[in-house]
Design a protein around this motif. Structure first.
Motif, short mmCIF file in Angstrom:
data_model
loop_
_atom_site.label_atom_id
_atom_site.label_comp_id
_atom_site.label_asym_id
_atom_site.label_seq_id
_atom_site.Cartn_x
_atom_site.Cartn_y
_atom_site.Cartn_z
N LEU A 136 1.07 -1.09 0.50
CA LEU A 136 -0.75 0.14 -0.29
C LEU A 136 0.66 1.62 0.48
O LEU A 136 0.85 2.32 -0.91
N LEU A 137 1.78 1.22 0.68
CA LEU A 137 2.66 2.26 0.82
C LEU A 137 3.95 2.79 -0.11
O LEU A 137 3.52 3.87 -1.49
N CYS A 138 3.88 1.14 -0.99
CA CYS A 138 4.28 1.51 -2.55
C CYS A 138 3.60 2.01 -3.25
O CYS A 138 4.57 3.12 -4.50
N ALA A 139 2.54 1.98 -3.45
CA ALA A 139 1.58 2.29 -3.93
C ALA A 139 1.12 3.98 -4.31
O ALA A 139 0.95 4.46 -5.14
N TRP A 140 0.88 4.21 -3.06
CA TRP A 140 0.68 5.59 -2.59
C TRP A 140 2.14 6.04 -3.37
O TRP A 140 1.70 7.66 -3.74
N LEU A 141 3.04 5.84 -2.43
CA LEU A 141 3.97 6.54 -2.74
C LEU A 141 4.76 6.98 -4.23
O LEU A 141 4.50 7.82 -4.88
N GLN A 142 4.30 5.70 -4.71
CA GLN A 142 4.61 5.26 -6.45
C GLN A 142 4.10 4.41 -7.07
O GLN A 142 3.96 2.92 -7.23
N PRO A 143 2.38 4.94 -7.70
CA PRO A 143 1.83 3.52 -8.14
C PRO A 143 2.28 2.85 -8.76
O PRO A 143 2.34 1.52 -8.87
N TRP A 144 3.37 3.15 -9.92
CA TRP A 144 4.54 2.18 -10.89
C TRP A 144 4.85 1.43 -9.92
O TRP A 144 4.32 -0.27 -10.92
N GLN A 145 5.06 1.55 -8.91
CA GLN A 145 5.41 0.34 -8.18
C GLN A 145 5.32 -0.77 -7.50
O GLN A 145 5.21 -1.59 -7.64
N GLY A 146 4.21 0.27 -6.90
CA GLY A 146 2.83 -0.73 -6.47
C GLY A 146 2.41 -1.71 -7.44
O GLY A 146 2.24 -2.92 -6.40
N VAL A 147 1.96 -1.52 -8.60
CA VAL A 147 1.11 -2.50 -9.68
C VAL A 147 2.04 -3.32 -9.70
O VAL A 147 2.13 -4.48 -9.90
N THR A 148 3.29 -2.94 -10.00
CA THR A 148 4.89 -3.70 -10.00
C THR A 148 4.62 -5.19 -9.53
O THR A 148 4.61 -6.20 -9.54
N VAL A 149 4.76 -4.94 -8.16
CA VAL A 149 4.37 -5.79 -6.88
C VAL A 149 3.29 -6.18 -6.86
O VAL A 149 3.40 -7.15 -7.10
N ALA A 150 2.07 -5.43 -7.79
CA ALA A 150 0.80 -6.86 -7.81
C ALA A 150 1.30 -7.98 -8.71
O ALA A 150 0.64 -9.01 -8.27
N PHE A 151 2.01 -6.77 -9.84
CA PHE A 151 2.01 -8.52 -11.16
C PHE A 151 2.88 -9.18 -10.89
O PHE A 151 2.37 -10.66 -11.17
N VAL A 152 3.97 -9.58 -9.88
CA VAL A 152 4.91 -10.21 -9.44
C VAL A 152 3.89 -11.12 -8.56
O VAL A 152 4.32 -12.64 -8.70
N LEU A 153 3.70 -10.68 -7.63
CA LEU A 153 2.89 -11.44 -6.92
C LEU A 153 1.86 -12.67 -7.83
O LEU A 153 1.59 -13.87 -7.09
N VAL A 154 1.28 -11.94 -8.45
CA VAL A 154 -0.02 -12.48 -9.39
C VAL A 154 1.06 -13.94 -10.03
O VAL A 154 0.57 -14.73 -9.41
N ALA A 155 1.77 -12.76 -10.67
CA ALA A 155 2.75 -14.34 -11.33
C ALA A 155 3.18 -15.46 -10.75
O ALA A 155 2.90 -16.66 -11.62
N ALA A 156 3.90 -15.18 -9.87
CA ALA A 156 4.60 -15.98 -9.13
C ALA A 156 3.52 -17.12 -8.04
O ALA A 156 4.09 -18.85 -8.10
N GLU A 157 2.48 -16.82 -8.30
CA GLU A 157 1.59 -17.47 -7.40
C GLU A 157 0.73 -18.36 -8.41
O GLU A 157 0.17 -19.13 -8.21
N LEU A 158 0.44 -17.58 -10.16
CA LEU A 158 0.36 -18.91 -11.20
C LEU A 158 1.36 -19.97 -11.25
O LEU A 158 0.32 -20.94 -11.30
N TRP A 159 2.72 -19.49 -10.59
CA TRP A 159 3.38 -20.66 -11.57
C TRP A 159 3.37 -21.25 -10.24
O TRP A 159 3.43 -22.89 -10.45
N ALA A 160 3.70 -20.70 -8.97
CA ALA A 160 3.40 -22.15 -8.00
C ALA A 160 2.06 -22.75 -8.40
O ALA A 160 2.10 -23.99 -7.97
N LEU A 161 1.13 -22.41 -8.39
CA LEU A 161 -0.40 -23.51 -8.76
C LEU A 161 0.09 -24.32 -9.74
O LEU A 161 -0.25 -25.70 -9.83
N HIS A 162 0.96 -23.37 -10.76
CA HIS A 162 1.47 -24.70 -11.63
C HIS A 162 2.15 -26.00 -12.07
O HIS A 162 1.79 -26.64 -12.48
N ARG A 163 3.07 -25.97 -10.96
CA ARG A 163 4.02 -26.54 -10.56
C ARG A 163 3.64 -27.31 -9.41
O ARG A 163 4.50 -28.57 -9.02
N THR A 164 2.82 -26.73 -8.01
CA THR A 164 3.05 -27.83 -6.40
C THR A 164 1.36 -27.64 -6.27
O THR A 164 0.60 -27.18 -6.99
N PRO A 165 1.16 -29.07 -6.16
CA PRO A 165 0.20 -28.99 -6.20
C PRO A 165 -0.73 -28.39 -4.36
O PRO A 165 -0.27 -28.44 -3.67
#
Length: 446
Positions: A136-165
């Motif tokens: 939240l602080l990251c996105a409030w200070l710099q929205p571009w970096q906040g969106v980047t963090v959100a994309f990273v979390l989603v991408a890594a979670e999607l990979w985890a769902l694909h690779r691990t039960p």
């Protein structure tokens, strides 16, 4: 409402000067940036010598390509300006040169991602809360970096769902909290851009053509090339995938067809690139220390190449920016006295002055300015031409009065930067001038 400026405003109300109230964030931002980079290196690089190398590269790398192009003139001024632009976005020195909240937000990025990694899959719930707060602080200070963090979390979670039960519901529950926290300031900024005319204006005047592909490649090349050595390394854990997803996520933010000033999406990409670059080199070295015979010379040469010429070039550019006098990095005594006079004068009314001092008028006087920062000034180019003509001394009294009357300004403020005497042009519609050494203030009569 900006959290950092809100606190700086409180400090100013308590008696701190404007510069002190803002600059107090610089050591805090530097500490958070260092901590975030160190935490990233500590998580992914087991060896201490590797971590130290990544820390130096992540925080101090300044593109030698920009230095070569700038000094040699290859490609012409427009090409050099583009390379300088992307290099400035990637260089930590830029963030700490007046953009403390950028450095603070970038330092929060790795801390948010690493906190989420620790809190997921049955980890401490407080770490998920910390990830949400940092996001939240990251996105409030710099929205571009906040969106980047959100994309990273989603991408890594999607990979985890694909690779691990793992159950989709469990993953969705864990990631939803941090994503909602990141989304809150983004929605706030979206509403501002729709309902606040100043924010709408900023979105319009900051519409610039995006960089060509070769500019992006050259900008990322110094750390991106060695980082490619780590692409084929195993990525068994969530954090490994998050680290690799960081740069693509930033590029995706840059390419999104909405938002303002997408170039800021490149800020912070040097952190994961530095870690990946060192990890890739380590894979080729095996167990040999960086300071072993036959390796030490290459390491020193690489650090010198990636840090020294680019830093010299960037610092030279900063020095030249100050010496050109396009912006008031320093105030003359007369200018400060004139601003104090405008602040103390009880009569209401705005100020017309030149491009140079226009941005500081609201801060030092509490008055509106006819021309200010380019990002927030309506019809900036027209107003710049008008004020340049007014303070050049070339206008007739009728032309000068037309411009001043149309601006609605109550005061004319002449700065100390070699302006000609405009008394003859404005005498017919102003009171006698108030002179403060090299600066002058005229009051416009009704």
């Amino acid at each position: 409402m900006h959290p950092g400026l809100f606190l700086s405003g409180l400090l100013h109300q308590l008696g701190a000067g404007l510069i002190v109230a803002y600059s107090v964030w610089k050591p805090i931002a530097a500490l958070v940036l260092f901590t975030g980079m160190w935490a990233l290196a500590l998580r992914f690089l087991p060896r201490r010598d590797d971590r130290r190398l990544a820390l130096v590269l992540g925080l101090f790398c300044a593109s030698p390509i920009a230095a070569f192009i700038g000094w040699s003139g290859v490609g012409g001024p427009a090409f050099s300006l583009s390379i300088d632009f992307i290099t400035g976005e990637l260089w930590a020195g830029t963030w700490l040169w007046g953009y403390q909240f950028t450095a603070l937000a970038i330092g929060c990025m790795p801390l948010a991602i690493l906190a989420y990694e620790r809190g997921r899959e049955g980890g401490p719930r407080r770490m998920l809360a910390a990830a949400g707060g940092l996001g939240l602080l990251c996105a409030w200070l710099q929205p571009w970096q906040g969106v980047t963090v959100a994309f990273v979390l989603v991408a890594a979670e999607l990979w985890a769902l694909h690779r691990t039960p793992r159950r989709l519901v469990a993953a969705a529950v864990e990631v939803t909290g941090p994503l909602l926290a990141i989304a809150a300031p983004l929605v706030y900024y979206l509403l501002l851009s729709r309902f606040d005319p100043s924010w709408e204006l900023a979105g319009q005047v900051n519409e610039l053509p995006r960089w060509d592909l070769h500019v992006i490649v050259l900008g990322l090349l110094p750390l991106g090339l060695p980082a490619l050595l780590a692409v084929r390394l195993p990525a068994p854990e969530f954090g490994d995938v998050a680290l690799r997803a960081w740069v693509p996520a930033g590029l995706l933010v840059y390419l999104l067809p909405f938002g303002t000033f997408p170039f800021h999406a490149f800020q912070g990409l040097g952190l994961p690139l530095a870690v990946l670059a060192v990890a890739g080199v380590r894979a080729r070295l095996g167990d040999r220390p960086l300071w072993s015979a036959g390796v030490r010379g290459w390491v020193v040469a690489a650090v010198v190449l990636l840090v020294v010429p680019g830093t010299i070039y960037r610092v030279t550019e900063l020095r030249d920016a100050i010496n050109r006098g396009y912006q008031p990095f320093f105030l003359e005594d007369g200018e400060r006295d004139a601003l104090r006079f405008l602040d103390d004068t009880p009569e209401a009314g705005g100020v017309i002055t030149g491009v140079y001092l226009g941005p500081v008028v609201p801060a030092y006087t509490g008055r509106e300015t006819y021309i200010g920062a380019g990002s927030w000034t309506p019809d900036y180019d027209r107003r710049r031409r008008e004020t340049q003509a007014l303070f050049s001394g070339r206008l007739s009294p009728a032309e000068a009065e037309r411009i001043v009357r149309a601006s609605g300004a109550r005061f004319i403020f002449v700065d100390c930067h070699g302006r000609p005497d405009i008394s003859a042009a404005v005498r017919g519609f102003t009171d006698p001038p108030r002179r403060f050494g090299c600066a002058t203030v005229y009051r416009v009569r009704d």
